[in-house]
Write a protein that holds these residues in place. Structure first.
Motif, PDB file in Angstrom:
ATOM      1  N   THR A   1       5.104   9.542  33.184  1.00  0.00           N
ATOM      2  CA  THR A   1       6.131   9.990  32.244  1.00  0.00           C
ATOM      3  C   THR A   1       5.704   9.749  30.804  1.00  0.00           C
ATOM      4  O   THR A   1       5.827  10.630  29.947  1.00  0.00           O
ATOM      5  CB  THR A   1       7.467   9.274  32.520  1.00  0.00           C
ATOM      6  N   PHE A   2       5.179   8.555  30.506  1.00  0.00           N
ATOM      7  CA  PHE A   2       4.753   8.259  29.138  1.00  0.00           C
ATOM      8  C   PHE A   2       3.607   9.183  28.735  1.00  0.00           C
ATOM      9  O   PHE A   2       3.576   9.694  27.607  1.00  0.00           O
ATOM     10  CB  PHE A   2       4.335   6.797  29.016  1.00  0.00           C
ATOM     11  N   ALA A   3       2.670   9.384  29.646  1.00  0.00           N
ATOM     12  CA  ALA A   3       1.533  10.246  29.331  1.00  0.00           C
ATOM     13  C   ALA A   3       1.987  11.677  29.057  1.00  0.00           C
ATOM     14  O   ALA A   3       1.590  12.290  28.061  1.00  0.00           O
ATOM     15  CB  ALA A   3       0.524  10.220  30.478  1.00  0.00           C
ATOM     16  N   ALA A   4       2.831  12.209  29.939  1.00  0.00           N
ATOM     17  CA  ALA A   4       3.231  13.606  29.826  1.00  0.00           C
ATOM     18  C   ALA A   4       4.179  13.871  28.665  1.00  0.00           C
ATOM     19  O   ALA A   4       4.058  14.890  27.970  1.00  0.00           O
ATOM     20  CB  ALA A   4       3.880  14.062  31.136  1.00  0.00           C
ATOM     21  N   LYS A   5       5.119  12.965  28.431  1.00  0.00           N
ATOM     22  CA  LYS A   5       6.184  13.231  27.469  1.00  0.00           C
ATOM     23  C   LYS A   5       5.950  12.619  26.089  1.00  0.00           C
ATOM     24  O   LYS A   5       6.596  13.021  25.127  1.00  0.00           O
ATOM     25  CB  LYS A   5       7.527  12.735  28.023  1.00  0.00           C
ATOM     26  N   TRP A   6       5.050  11.651  25.992  1.00  0.00           N
ATOM     27  CA  TRP A   6       4.838  11.045  24.670  1.00  0.00           C
ATOM     28  C   TRP A   6       3.381  11.109  24.231  1.00  0.00           C
ATOM     29  O   TRP A   6       3.073  11.617  23.149  1.00  0.00           O
ATOM     30  CB  TRP A   6       5.296   9.579  24.658  1.00  0.00           C
ATOM     31  N   LEU A   7       2.460  10.602  25.052  1.00  0.00           N
ATOM     32  CA  LEU A   7       1.079  10.450  24.597  1.00  0.00           C
ATOM     33  C   LEU A   7       0.340  11.778  24.474  1.00  0.00           C
ATOM     34  O   LEU A   7      -0.261  12.075  23.435  1.00  0.00           O
ATOM     35  CB  LEU A   7       0.329   9.503  25.536  1.00  0.00           C
ATOM     36  N   ILE A   8       0.345  12.572  25.522  1.00  0.00           N
ATOM     37  CA  ILE A   8      -0.431  13.807  25.516  1.00  0.00           C
ATOM     38  C   ILE A   8      -0.021  14.760  24.379  1.00  0.00           C
ATOM     39  O   ILE A   8      -0.898  15.332  23.723  1.00  0.00           O
ATOM     40  CB  ILE A   8      -0.358  14.497  26.890  1.00  0.00           C
ATOM     41  N   PRO A   9       1.276  14.941  24.096  1.00  0.00           N
ATOM     42  CA  PRO A   9       1.621  15.826  22.973  1.00  0.00           C
ATOM     43  C   PRO A   9       1.088  15.353  21.618  1.00  0.00           C
ATOM     44  O   PRO A   9       0.946  16.167  20.701  1.00  0.00           O
ATOM     45  CB  PRO A   9       3.164  15.801  22.987  1.00  0.00           C
ATOM     46  N   ARG A  10       0.770  14.069  21.490  1.00  0.00           N
ATOM     47  CA  ARG A  10       0.282  13.541  20.214  1.00  0.00           C
ATOM     48  C   ARG A  10      -1.234  13.382  20.180  1.00  0.00           C
ATOM     49  O   ARG A  10      -1.807  13.135  19.111  1.00  0.00           O
ATOM     50  CB  ARG A  10       0.963  12.198  19.929  1.00  0.00           C
ATOM     51  N   LEU A  11      -1.883  13.503  21.326  1.00  0.00           N
ATOM     52  CA  LEU A  11      -3.337  13.299  21.380  1.00  0.00           C
ATOM     53  C   LEU A  11      -4.138  14.286  20.528  1.00  0.00           C
ATOM     54  O   LEU A  11      -5.216  13.925  20.034  1.00  0.00           O
ATOM     55  CB  LEU A  11      -3.823  13.362  22.819  1.00  0.00           C
ATOM     56  N   PRO A  12      -3.701  15.539  20.355  1.00  0.00           N
ATOM     57  CA  PRO A  12      -4.475  16.427  19.475  1.00  0.00           C
ATOM     58  C   PRO A  12      -4.702  15.844  18.083  1.00  0.00           C
ATOM     59  O   PRO A  12      -5.748  16.080  17.479  1.00  0.00           O
ATOM     60  CB  PRO A  12      -3.623  17.696  19.426  1.00  0.00           C
ATOM     61  N   ASP A  13      -3.737  15.084  17.569  1.00  0.00           N
ATOM     62  CA  ASP A  13      -3.911  14.456  16.261  1.00  0.00           C
ATOM     63  C   ASP A  13      -5.036  13.430  16.302  1.00  0.00           C
ATOM     64  O   ASP A  13      -5.869  13.357  15.380  1.00  0.00           O
ATOM     65  CB  ASP A  13      -2.606  13.791  15.815  1.00  0.00           C
ATOM     66  N   PHE A  14      -5.086  12.627  17.360  1.00  0.00           N
ATOM     67  CA  PHE A  14      -6.174  11.648  17.492  1.00  0.00           C
ATOM     68  C   PHE A  14      -7.509  12.364  17.636  1.00  0.00           C
ATOM     69  O   PHE A  14      -8.505  11.962  17.016  1.00  0.00           O
ATOM     70  CB  PHE A  14      -5.925  10.745  18.704  1.00  0.00           C
ATOM     71  N   ARG A  15      -7.553  13.419  18.432  1.00  0.00           N
ATOM     72  CA  ARG A  15      -8.792  14.165  18.629  1.00  0.00           C
ATOM     73  C   ARG A  15      -9.275  14.803  17.334  1.00  0.00           C
ATOM     74  O   ARG A  15     -10.478  14.887  17.076  1.00  0.00           O
ATOM     75  CB  ARG A  15      -8.592  15.239  19.696  1.00  0.00           C
ATOM     76  N   GLN A  16      -8.336  15.242  16.523  1.00  0.00           N
ATOM     77  CA  GLN A  16      -8.709  15.847  15.238  1.00  0.00           C
ATOM     78  C   GLN A  16      -9.334  14.809  14.304  1.00  0.00           C
ATOM     79  O   GLN A  16     -10.300  15.100  13.600  1.00  0.00           O
ATOM     80  CB  GLN A  16      -7.483  16.471  14.575  1.00  0.00           C
TER      81      GLN A  16
END
Length: 306
Positions: free
Chosen positions: A103-118
């Motif tokens: 749940t945390f991965a799908a609903k919170w972390l993954i949507p924000r990971l593009p910013d970290f990747r950038q």
């Protein structure tokens, strides 16, 4: 028979001198004076009771016994150095391994990971989903995000955000099932959607809101995860308990609403955990800083909105 191992510091000095065949070079590698090197060699020779080097006018050379000893000691130090390099490489190189809940991965972390990747395109992030608390000795993880009171053995923990829950449903469900003159209690008398791993959330919120009687006989439909429970909510099957931090996108877009607007904050929270004794690689430091900064920025924006 007890194993006989000589003093390790003099042994280390012997290895460097035997390998370089030069007191000056050995002193430079060890970052000590040449006289300190000579003293350590003398300590080892006294312990072993043999002469390891011949002191000559132009330097030192290994004695026959010294050479025989060096033939075994130098490879042993090479093996130690190689093992250490492999160990450090396994923790500092490769992908960053983050362990957390689905749940945390799908609903919170993954949507924000593009910013970290950038910001850090060279750091690959791998997410491992699991329910039990992490054991860094057992589990292949560099960091973990866990739910609890923040007191776990052998880890350092950073508070991320509290656990805030309240009922959520679609706007259409609210319109169809609320009572006359906008009464909300009827929403609790149709179908309550329950996540298996958060099955006590409804009772906790109902007690907090003083509405336990209103839902005492209501049908409850259970799902294997919060993600499935909220999908059922979006599909209009009923009303569910939402975790505010996980449903920001749905709430901001209006796909879900908070009909009661009475959030209940529990005594547990989300934490970032990492091994207490660990040489923290750059990837770990950068991810931790990014995560805490992201949460702080979002909290500041919410404060301004409110």
């Amino acid at each position: 028979m007890a194993r006989r191992i000589p003093p390790l510091n003099p042994l280390r000095v012997f290895e460097v001198v035997a390998r370089t065949q030069n007191l000056t070079l050995a002193a430079q590698e060890l970052h000590v004076s040449q006289s300190a090197v000579s003293r350590q060699i003398a300590v080892l020779e006294t312990y072993l009771g043999v002469e390891l080097f011949r002191r000559e006018r132009h330097g030192v050379t290994l004695t026959r016994i010294g050479k025989s000893y060096a033939d075994e000691v130098v490879p042993a130090f090479d093996a130690i150095a190689n093992a250490t390099t492999r160990l450090l490489s396994s923790t500092s190189q490769g992908a960053l391994r983050v362990r957390t809940y689905t749940t945390f991965a799908a609903k919170w972390l993954i949507p924000r990971l593009p910013d970290f990747r950038q910001q850090y395109p060279s750091i690959e992030v791998r997410i491992d989903n699991a329910i039990p608390d992490v054991d860094f000795d057992r589990d292949p993880a560099d960091l973990a995000i866990q739910f609890g009171d923040g007191r776990w053995p052998r880890v350092n923990s950073d508070f991320l955000f509290p656990d805030e829950i309240e009922p959520v449903c679609t706007p259409a469900y609210l319109k169809e099932h609320r009572g006359a003159r906008g009464r909300l209690e009827p929403l609790l008398q149709h179908r309550l959607l329950v996540s298996h791993y958060r099955r006590n959330d409804w009772d906790a919120w109902l007690t907090f809101a003083g509405m336990a009687d209103a839902a005492s006989g209501t049908e409850r439909m259970s799902f294997g995860s919060s993600v499935l429970t909220w999908q059922a909510t979006l599909d209009g099957l009923g009303i569910a308990i939402g975790q505010t931090a996980m449903l920001k996108a749905e709430l901001e877009a209006g796909r879900l609403v908070r009909p009661f607007a009475r959030p209940c904050r529990g005594d547990k929270a989300y934490y970032l955990v990492r091994p207490k004794i660990q040489r923290e690689a750059r990837k770990i430091v950068l991810f931790r800083e990014w995560l805490l900064e992201t949460i702080a920025k979002e909290a500041a924006r919410e404060g301004l909105v409110r």
